[in-house]
Design a protein around this motif. Structure first.
Motif, PDB file in Angstrom:
ATOM      1  N   THR A 390      53.061   5.505 -64.387  1.00  0.00           N
ATOM      2  CA  THR A 390      51.554   6.083 -64.621  1.00  0.00           C
ATOM      3  C   THR A 390      51.119   5.499 -66.161  1.00  0.00           C
ATOM      4  O   THR A 390      49.969   4.967 -66.085  1.00  0.00           O
ATOM      5  N   TRP A 391      51.866   5.507 -67.073  1.00  0.00           N
ATOM      6  CA  TRP A 391      51.687   4.947 -68.354  1.00  0.00           C
ATOM      7  C   TRP A 391      51.581   3.426 -68.368  1.00  0.00           C
ATOM      8  O   TRP A 391      50.619   2.846 -69.003  1.00  0.00           O
ATOM      9  N   GLU A 392      52.289   2.762 -67.587  1.00  0.00           N
ATOM     10  CA  GLU A 392      52.037   1.409 -67.290  1.00  0.00           C
ATOM     11  C   GLU A 392      50.796   1.034 -66.916  1.00  0.00           C
ATOM     12  O   GLU A 392      50.163   0.201 -67.307  1.00  0.00           O
ATOM     13  N   LEU A 393      50.677   1.712 -65.863  1.00  0.00           N
ATOM     14  CA  LEU A 393      49.103   1.290 -65.136  1.00  0.00           C
ATOM     15  C   LEU A 393      48.022   1.587 -66.395  1.00  0.00           C
ATOM     16  O   LEU A 393      46.958   0.653 -66.162  1.00  0.00           O
ATOM     17  N   LEU A 394      48.065   2.668 -67.141  1.00  0.00           N
ATOM     18  CA  LEU A 394      46.989   2.883 -67.883  1.00  0.00           C
ATOM     19  C   LEU A 394      46.807   1.554 -69.032  1.00  0.00           C
ATOM     20  O   LEU A 394      46.143   1.356 -69.539  1.00  0.00           O
ATOM     21  N   THR A 395      48.086   1.282 -69.541  1.00  0.00           N
ATOM     22  CA  THR A 395      48.286   0.337 -70.301  1.00  0.00           C
ATOM     23  C   THR A 395      47.521  -1.013 -69.864  1.00  0.00           C
ATOM     24  O   THR A 395      46.782  -1.445 -70.588  1.00  0.00           O
ATOM     25  N   TRP A 396      47.752  -1.334 -68.565  1.00  0.00           N
ATOM     26  CA  TRP A 396      47.104  -2.447 -68.156  1.00  0.00           C
ATOM     27  C   TRP A 396      45.609  -2.364 -67.883  1.00  0.00           C
ATOM     28  O   TRP A 396      44.931  -3.212 -68.194  1.00  0.00           O
ATOM     29  N   GLY A 397      45.115  -0.865 -67.987  1.00  0.00           N
ATOM     30  CA  GLY A 397      43.861  -0.668 -67.611  1.00  0.00           C
ATOM     31  C   GLY A 397      43.106  -0.980 -68.729  1.00  0.00           C
ATOM     32  O   GLY A 397      41.969  -1.395 -68.946  1.00  0.00           O
ATOM     33  N   TYR A 398      43.677  -0.545 -69.949  1.00  0.00           N
ATOM     34  CA  TYR A 398      43.111  -0.478 -71.271  1.00  0.00           C
ATOM     35  C   TYR A 398      43.156  -1.858 -71.798  1.00  0.00           C
ATOM     36  O   TYR A 398      42.316  -2.297 -72.797  1.00  0.00           O
ATOM     37  N   GLU A 425      58.632  -8.203 -69.228  1.00  0.00           N
ATOM     38  CA  GLU A 425      58.162  -9.141 -70.129  1.00  0.00           C
ATOM     39  C   GLU A 425      56.688  -9.582 -70.103  1.00  0.00           C
ATOM     40  O   GLU A 425      56.143  -9.781 -71.038  1.00  0.00           O
ATOM     41  N   LYS A 426      56.231  -9.495 -68.873  1.00  0.00           N
ATOM     42  CA  LYS A 426      54.886  -9.811 -68.665  1.00  0.00           C
ATOM     43  C   LYS A 426      53.926  -8.821 -69.397  1.00  0.00           C
ATOM     44  O   LYS A 426      52.988  -9.089 -70.071  1.00  0.00           O
ATOM     45  N   LEU A 427      54.296  -7.572 -69.354  1.00  0.00           N
ATOM     46  CA  LEU A 427      53.417  -6.639 -69.836  1.00  0.00           C
ATOM     47  C   LEU A 427      53.556  -6.694 -71.640  1.00  0.00           C
ATOM     48  O   LEU A 427      52.497  -6.855 -72.274  1.00  0.00           O
ATOM     49  N   ILE A 428      54.725  -7.180 -71.915  1.00  0.00           N
ATOM     50  CA  ILE A 428      55.042  -7.069 -73.547  1.00  0.00           C
ATOM     51  C   ILE A 428      54.161  -8.310 -73.879  1.00  0.00           C
ATOM     52  O   ILE A 428      53.499  -8.234 -74.949  1.00  0.00           O
ATOM     53  N   ARG A 429      54.219  -9.412 -73.322  1.00  0.00           N
ATOM     54  CA  ARG A 429      53.359 -10.712 -73.613  1.00  0.00           C
ATOM     55  C   ARG A 429      51.954 -10.360 -73.679  1.00  0.00           C
ATOM     56  O   ARG A 429      51.076 -10.765 -74.362  1.00  0.00           O
ATOM     57  N   ALA A 430      51.240  -9.498 -72.796  1.00  0.00           N
ATOM     58  CA  ALA A 430      49.991  -9.230 -72.515  1.00  0.00           C
ATOM     59  C   ALA A 430      49.467  -8.338 -73.790  1.00  0.00           C
ATOM     60  O   ALA A 430      48.487  -8.523 -74.288  1.00  0.00           O
ATOM     61  N   VAL A 431      50.462  -7.389 -74.024  1.00  0.00           N
ATOM     62  CA  VAL A 431      50.150  -6.477 -75.138  1.00  0.00           C
ATOM     63  C   VAL A 431      49.837  -7.171 -76.506  1.00  0.00           C
ATOM     64  O   VAL A 431      49.168  -7.338 -77.148  1.00  0.00           O
ATOM     65  N   GLY A 455      65.895  -1.146 -77.877  1.00  0.00           N
ATOM     66  CA  GLY A 455      66.856  -1.910 -77.959  1.00  0.00           C
ATOM     67  C   GLY A 455      66.209  -3.383 -77.112  1.00  0.00           C
ATOM     68  O   GLY A 455      67.165  -4.060 -76.678  1.00  0.00           O
ATOM     69  N   HIS A 456      65.164  -3.573 -77.447  1.00  0.00           N
ATOM     70  CA  HIS A 456      64.685  -5.010 -76.976  1.00  0.00           C
ATOM     71  C   HIS A 456      63.731  -5.663 -78.080  1.00  0.00           C
ATOM     72  O   HIS A 456      62.629  -5.704 -78.143  1.00  0.00           O
ATOM     73  N   VAL A 457      64.779  -6.387 -78.987  1.00  0.00           N
ATOM     74  CA  VAL A 457      64.086  -7.367 -79.911  1.00  0.00           C
ATOM     75  C   VAL A 457      64.835  -8.662 -79.641  1.00  0.00           C
ATOM     76  O   VAL A 457      66.040  -8.874 -79.527  1.00  0.00           O
ATOM     77  N   SER A 458      63.866  -9.820 -79.470  1.00  0.00           N
ATOM     78  CA  SER A 458      64.309 -11.057 -79.464  1.00  0.00           C
ATOM     79  C   SER A 458      63.643 -12.049 -80.075  1.00  0.00           C
ATOM     80  O   SER A 458      62.696 -11.760 -80.503  1.00  0.00           O
ATOM     81  N   THR A 459      64.187 -13.395 -79.950  1.00  0.00           N
ATOM     82  CA  THR A 459      63.245 -14.527 -80.838  1.00  0.00           C
ATOM     83  C   THR A 459      61.779 -14.324 -80.066  1.00  0.00           C
ATOM     84  O   THR A 459      61.142 -14.640 -80.818  1.00  0.00           O
ATOM     85  N   GLU A 460      61.957 -14.420 -78.736  1.00  0.00           N
ATOM     86  CA  GLU A 460      60.478 -14.273 -78.040  1.00  0.00           C
ATOM     87  C   GLU A 460      59.586 -13.399 -78.887  1.00  0.00           C
ATOM     88  O   GLU A 460      58.600 -13.441 -79.150  1.00  0.00           O
ATOM     89  N   ILE A 461      60.065 -12.040 -78.910  1.00  0.00           N
ATOM     90  CA  ILE A 461      59.439 -11.001 -79.692  1.00  0.00           C
ATOM     91  C   ILE A 461      58.785 -11.395 -81.026  1.00  0.00           C
ATOM     92  O   ILE A 461      57.529 -11.108 -81.220  1.00  0.00           O
TER      93      ILE A 461
END
Length: 514
Positions: A390-398, A425-431, A455-461
């Motif tokens: 639910t929250w993920e869908l609303l994130t994409w919506g906004y 990863e796709k959503l993180i990049r989009a945000v 627990g998700h920090v990387s060079t890419e972030i």
């Protein structure tokens, strides 16, 4: 240690059990109906045990009370109850019954009973406990059923090396005269993507026994995963040659493959063959048929199946409503999907957000964000608890509306709604892209803090963060030190971004800085 014991016990166990005896000793099969519901309205042990529901309640106390009231307790009845409990995933109570039976001197247990016991231990207490249970079995009980149960446990835990070693020991002792162990191995290799190992398993199976319909369905699944129509048809011909009777699953796999490859005539023929093999007993097959007719664009077929399901079954469950709603959305029948959702609300008390998420996704995918927000608010008003999706869908919506405030709010809620987050990863990049376009360094920093806690920090972030700072024309504070603290390595691009932003003005210290 375990496999050495298997080798010793299997050799000894072969004296006690032929493969035919092993097959007949299994406790699976049959129906709970006789125990649970066929006795009219009268009180039965089956009814009492099935009514426990809550895990904290004791199956043993229920059985003891039944005996104290002067009733007899029969093994075959308890086996039926265990099967029914396993069907509805009431594993704790099923295990309690199995454990109770092991200490009853008047109940003689067979290897198949211990196989079920082992499987339940694995489900409730884990792999190590299941292995310990197996190790402690008397030599005469180390047989085809118990070994196959242990093998199944290894497959479920994707323990390839242990499964392969156990298969080798079972082969040495002549316990591979049935297709089930081989089917377990095929399942394991499909799940782990080790597809190159499957042909040898099938060949070994054919050398030792005869494939069953499950073998062929797994084999067809392998062909479907490679999108290989030619191989799938050759497998089907082999099935016919071996005089194995195909079931609805066989034709479901073939139909799906034909649809994917736009072979309409073959798909139509195959789905008709599937329909001939579907009956009231195979309830899940109806949802599969609805999905296949949807993918064929057959609206009449979908609606006809739904009407038939309503006639056949007294009450339709949430997964069936979800399937039908998804089909209507896919067929661009949004109004009908909304009507069906209203029907679901009137008949179901589960409040399952997975059903609601179908409509929410439909609104967001058609850029009806306002409608999606209103729908979400009504969900909450009616007591439906939002899920991660639910929250993920609303994130994409906004994200579509470039509303970074709500993007941040909903994405934060999404991550916080699960114990262990599987990063998208796709959503993180989009945000981060949205933050970068606005030069929003405060929210970019805030998101880094949230991701770190998850627990998700990387060079890419950090690259995404630095690009946001670069776009804003600002210099991040002690970013190299922060990366070192997070144990994140610098690559060439990261160094270039740090060098670039170091020449810019210092950003204000964010309240989210950490």
């Amino acid at each position: 240690m375990l496999l050495r014991r298997v080798a010793a016990f299997l050799t000894a166990g072969r004296r006690y059990f032929s493969t035919e005896a092993a097959a007949t000793s299994s406790t699976t099969g049959g129906s709970i109906t006789a125990t649970g519901t066929s006795s009219g309205g009268r009180d039965t042990l089956g009814r009492r045990l099935l009514k426990l529901i809550y895990p904290k309640r004791s199956a043993v106390i229920t059985i003891q009370k039944w005996k104290e009231e002067g009733h007899s307790v029969r093994k075959y009845e308890l086996n039926r109850i265990v099967r029914e409990l396993r069907k509805v995933k009431r594993y704790k109570h099923a295990l309690e019954i199995c454990e109770w039976m092991t200490i009853q001197q008047d109940i003689k247990l067979l290897p198949g009973d211990y196989a079920v016991h082992l499987d339940l231990i694995a489900k409730i207490r884990g792999l190590k406990s299941a292995e310990k249970f197996f190790e402690d079995l008397p030599s005469k009980l180390i047989s085809q059923p118990t070994c196959t149960a242990l093998l199944h446990t290894y497959v479920q835990h994707k323990e390839s090396s242990k499964a392969e070693a156990l298969m080798e020991k079972m082969s040495e002792c002549g316990f591979l005269k049935y297709p089930l162990p081989y089917n377990h191995m095929i399942t394991l290799y499909i799940s782990k993507g080790q597809l190159d190992k499957i042909p040898k398993v099938i060949q070994d199976l054919k050398n030792n026994t005869k494939p069953d319909v499950v073998t062929y369905n797994l084999w067809l699944t392998l062909c479907a995963s490679k999108n290989d129509v030619k191989d799938a048809e050759e497998v089907f011909l082999d099935l016919k040659k071996e005089r194995v009777v195909p079931d609805w699953v066989t034709y479901s796999i073939l139909t799906s493959l034909y649809i994917k490859n736009k072979l309409k005539e073959k798909a139509v023929y195959s789905v008709k063959e599937m329909e001939k093999r579907v009956s009231r007993k195979e309830r899940v097959a109806y949802s599969s048929l609805i999905s296949l007719h949807t993918n064929m664009g057959d609206k009449d077929g979908v609606n006809g199946l739904w009407r038939k399901m309503k006639l056949l079954f007294r009450k339709l469950n949430d997964s069936e409503y979800t399937c039908m709603m998804s089909s209507l959305v896919k067929l661009a029948e949004l109004k009908k999907a909304e009507k069906l959702y209203a029907e679901w609300e009137s008949v179901s008390s589960t409040g399952d957000s997975r059903v609601s998420n179908i409509l929410l996704a439909a609104y967001i995918n058609t850029s009806q964000i306002g409608k999606a927000e209103n729908f979400y608010n009504k969900m909450v008003e009616k007591g439906i608890k939002p899920s991660y999706t639910t929250w993920e869908l609303l994130t994409w919506g906004y994200l579509k509306l470039k509303d970074n405030e709500k993007v941040m709010d909903y994405f934060k809620k999404a991550i916080g709604s699960v114990k262990k987050w599987d990063p998208d990863e796709k959503l993180i990049r989009a945000v981060y892209k949205s933050f970068e376009e606005e030069g929003d360094v405060n929210r970019a920093d805030h998101l880094l803090v949230i991701l770190r806690k998850a627990g998700h920090v990387s060079t890419e972030i950090y690259k995404l963060l630095l690009r946001t700072y670069a776009k804003a024309g600002k210099m991040p504070l002690i970013v190299a030190e922060r990366m070192k603290k997070d144990k994140v390595e610098l690559d060439e691009e990261t160094r270039e971004l740090i060098k670039l932003t170091s020449q810019m003005c210092v950003a204000e210290v964010s309240s989210n800085f950490s």
